[in-house]
Design an enzyme around this catalytic site. Structure first.
Site, PDB file in Angstrom:
ATOM      1  N   HIS A 221       0.831  -1.198   0.000  1.00 52.43           N
ATOM      2  CA  HIS A 221       0.000   0.000   0.000  1.00 52.43           C
ATOM      3  C   HIS A 221       0.871   1.256   0.000  1.00 52.43           C
ATOM      4  O   HIS A 221       1.971   1.256   0.552  1.00 52.43           O
ATOM      5  CB  HIS A 221      -0.928   0.004   1.213  1.00 52.43           C
ATOM      6  CG  HIS A 221      -1.943  -1.098   1.167  1.00 52.43           C
ATOM      7  ND1 HIS A 221      -2.550  -1.594   2.307  1.00 52.43           N
ATOM      8  CD2 HIS A 221      -2.456  -1.816   0.139  1.00 52.43           C
ATOM      9  CE1 HIS A 221      -3.384  -2.555   1.966  1.00 52.43           C
ATOM     10  NE2 HIS A 221      -3.346  -2.701   0.658  1.00 52.43           N
ATOM     11  N   HIS A 252      -3.298   3.978  -2.776  1.00 56.95           N
ATOM     12  CA  HIS A 252      -3.535   2.533  -2.875  1.00 56.95           C
ATOM     13  C   HIS A 252      -3.653   1.969  -1.464  1.00 56.95           C
ATOM     14  O   HIS A 252      -2.660   1.848  -0.747  1.00 56.95           O
ATOM     15  CB  HIS A 252      -2.375   1.847  -3.619  1.00 56.95           C
ATOM     16  CG  HIS A 252      -2.451   0.347  -3.604  1.00 56.95           C
ATOM     17  ND1 HIS A 252      -1.340  -0.450  -3.696  1.00 56.95           N
ATOM     18  CD2 HIS A 252      -3.505  -0.503  -3.494  1.00 56.95           C
ATOM     19  CE1 HIS A 252      -1.698  -1.725  -3.655  1.00 56.95           C
ATOM     20  NE2 HIS A 252      -3.010  -1.772  -3.519  1.00 56.95           N
ATOM     21  N   HIS A 394      -3.583  -4.852 -12.059  1.00 57.69           N
ATOM     22  CA  HIS A 394      -3.750  -3.780 -11.064  1.00 57.69           C
ATOM     23  C   HIS A 394      -2.437  -3.093 -10.734  1.00 57.69           C
ATOM     24  O   HIS A 394      -2.384  -2.205  -9.888  1.00 57.69           O
ATOM     25  CB  HIS A 394      -4.405  -4.329  -9.797  1.00 57.69           C
ATOM     26  CG  HIS A 394      -3.505  -5.108  -8.897  1.00 57.69           C
ATOM     27  ND1 HIS A 394      -2.653  -6.092  -9.337  1.00 57.69           N
ATOM     28  CD2 HIS A 394      -3.343  -5.061  -7.535  1.00 57.69           C
ATOM     29  CE1 HIS A 394      -2.006  -6.615  -8.306  1.00 57.69           C
ATOM     30  NE2 HIS A 394      -2.400  -6.008  -7.215  1.00 57.69           N
ATOM     31  N   ALA A 396       2.267  -3.438 -11.434  1.00 54.42           N
ATOM     32  CA  ALA A 396       3.393  -4.159 -12.022  1.00 54.42           C
ATOM     33  C   ALA A 396       3.443  -5.611 -11.560  1.00 54.42           C
ATOM     34  O   ALA A 396       3.837  -6.497 -12.314  1.00 54.42           O
ATOM     35  CB  ALA A 396       4.698  -3.450 -11.668  1.00 54.42           C
ATOM     36  N   GLY A 397       3.059  -5.883 -10.327  1.00 55.74           N
ATOM     37  CA  GLY A 397       3.117  -7.249  -9.800  1.00 55.74           C
ATOM     38  C   GLY A 397       4.520  -7.594  -9.335  1.00 55.74           C
ATOM     39  O   GLY A 397       5.523  -7.182  -9.925  1.00 55.74           O
ATOM     40  N   LYS A 470       4.873   5.464   2.488  1.00 51.49           N
ATOM     41  CA  LYS A 470       4.585   4.095   2.913  1.00 51.49           C
ATOM     42  C   LYS A 470       4.176   4.093   4.387  1.00 51.49           C
ATOM     43  O   LYS A 470       3.046   3.800   4.735  1.00 51.49           O
ATOM     44  CB  LYS A 470       5.817   3.201   2.701  1.00 51.49           C
ATOM     45  CG  LYS A 470       6.286   3.094   1.261  1.00 51.49           C
ATOM     46  CD  LYS A 470       5.342   2.288   0.404  1.00 51.49           C
ATOM     47  CE  LYS A 470       5.386   0.820   0.748  1.00 51.49           C
ATOM     48  NZ  LYS A 470       4.504   0.023  -0.133  1.00 51.49           N
TER      49      LYS A 470
END
Length: 479
Positions: A221, A252, A394, A396-397, A470
């Site tokens: 997130h 996110h 959703h 880059a993964g 973050k």
């Protein structure tokens, strides 16, 4: 007891199994766990599930009718329902990755999901990567609902907001100054939580409201102040009122523990992990699911409001902004389930579409973020969405699991908090900072290219990160 063969299956990946010869039921439980730990190379296996999800207790015997068991580290059971065999006709599997790196274990997890009862279609997006139990970056269409396929962070998604109009400062933003202003965001929000939630039609209270609402959370997130690097589709960008030189905010985050509590309650109260359309458990789960989705939307909006207050503080007497004044451009949920029509096996079917880390392709523009040291994309869905199950990647993964990052060469903190793009990363958790470094993720350009070549989307704009938030040590914001 005569010797017999028992099939032992890993609960998190049903493609992993082995045959165990049992000579006696005495000590069978310990024998199964020891052998499973050695065969699967998985530590801390502690539970054995019988088909349907009943836990094999220490003093229980294996009846002769038991031919398969599922071993677990404690996560909820995800095998077939009681009195049901594994599907002899697994659902169709589609993989949308050509350029993007694919971990073989993620593909195995996806195929195992496709073999679950009721699953008709399993689509792996280019950002597909292994999860604890199920792959992340996929869309699953089934006749019924699997709560565990949606996961614990129900309602997780990404929203984009206008942050600051074009100006000299926003055209050349001072990342260090902006980063210094983002304080107090991990503390509970001091405003009226009940008033904020009421705007979204949420009246019920939960244990997560006061402590978590308006916070980003951990894991992958983030909240990111960004600029337009390049506009690709000027017409679509104009519709969204995107302007070069302006600042924008990507958020996110999800339901911050609320979704996890719903999944735990579901797996505790309902031994069957698959909810059919005629089950009385369906409506109760969907009610909880929808509540978490709305809560997550409210959470993203409050995070955006709090960040704007850090940078552009208002007086204490200023009323809360209306929802229309938040400057929200798009908001997509990528962990959820909804009913939709898809053509599967040559016929039109009404199915439950589970998105586990997959953005909707039937609700307008969708953000696709890269790593914290990479660009992000805004994508316009194209085509009829049939092949990609009305879904897009959703993000880059992950390319590497979190533990793998701890084996990478050590870098000074300054090399991890200032990226190659010149952006600043705020992360006071050293493990998280390491695990979320840019090398942990795939190349977002490859992900976008894969989807464009499949005709699933086209690019609208590329966003450049300026400051990525973050987590920061809790402290009272000073203004």
């Amino acid at each position: 007891m005569p010797s017999r063969v028992l099939t032992v299956i890993l609960n998190t990946n049903h493609s992993k199994k082995f045959a165990l010869l049992l000579q006696s039921t005495i000590g069978a439980r310990d024998l199964i766990l020891i052998n499973a730990g050695n065969k699967f190379r998985v530590k801390a296996l502690s539970l054995i599930y019988l088909q349907g999800g009943v836990v094999l207790s220490q003093d229980s015997d294996l009846t002769e009718s038991v031919t398969r068991v599922w071993v677990s580290k404690g996560e909820p059971y995800v095998g077939p329902p009681a009195n049901s065999s594994v599907s002899s006709n697994p659902g169709e599997v589609r993989i949308m990755a050509e350029k993007s790196y694919l971990d073989g274990s993620a593909v195995n997890q996806l195929r195992a999901v496709a073999a679950l009862p009721g699953v008709k279609l399993a689509v792996g997006m280019p950002d597909l990567h292994p999860g604890n139990r199920f792959p992340i970056g996929c869309a699953i269409a089934a006749e019924g609902v699997y709560p565990a396929l949606i996961g614990s962070d129900i309602g997780c998604g990404i929203a984009l907001y206008h942050f600051s109009p074009p100006s000299r400062s926003s055209q050349n933003p001072n990342a260090s100054r902006l980063a210094s202003l983002l304080v107090g965001l991990d503390d509970p929000w001091p405003g009226s939580v009940a008033e904020w939630l009421a705007r979204y039609g949420i009246e019920r209270r939960s244990e997560f409201d006061e402590e978590s609402l308006g916070t980003v959370g951990a894991g992958n997130h983030f909240a990111e102040i960004c600029t337009i690097e390049r506009i690709v589709d000027s017409e679509a960008a104009q519709t969204l009122d995107l302007q070069e030189g302006a600042l924008y905010l990507l958020v996110h985050t999800g339901s911050r523990g609320l979704g996890g509590s719903i999944l735990r309650s579901q797996t505790t109260s309902n031994a069957n992990p698959y909810i059919t359309n005629d089950s009385p458990a369906l409506n109760s789960y969907l009610e909880e699911h929808d509540h978490a989705v709305k809560w997550a939307v409210a959470n993203r909006d409050l995070v955006a409001h709090r960040i704007r207050e850090c940078v552009f503080p208002s007086s204490p007497e200023t009323p809360l902004p209306s929802l229309n004044d938040l400057g929200k451009i798009v908001d997509v949920t990528h962990n959820s389930v909804c009913k939709c029509e898809l053509t599967v096996e040559g016929e039109r079917q009404e199915l439950w579409l589970h998105r586990k880390g997959a953005a909707p392709a039937d609700r307008g523009i969708a953000p696709c973020p890269g790593s914290r040291g990479d660009f992000s994309w805004l994508l316009r869905p194209t085509g009829d969405g049939e092949y990609n199950a009305l879904s897009l990647a959703h993000g880059a993964g992950r390319r590497h699991g979190r533990q793998v990052l701890h084996t990478f060469p050590k870098l000074p903190k300054s090399d991890l908090t200032t990226t190659s793009l010149g952006s600043e990363v705020i992360c006071d958790n050293p493990d998280l900072l390491l695990e979320e470094r840019p090398e942990a993720y795939k190349d977002v350009q490859c992900v976008v290219d894969d989807m464009e070549e499949q005709g699933a989307c086209s690019g609208v704009a590329i966003l450049r990160p300026v400051v990525t938030y973050k987590v920061r040590e809790r402290r009272t914001a000073q203004r």
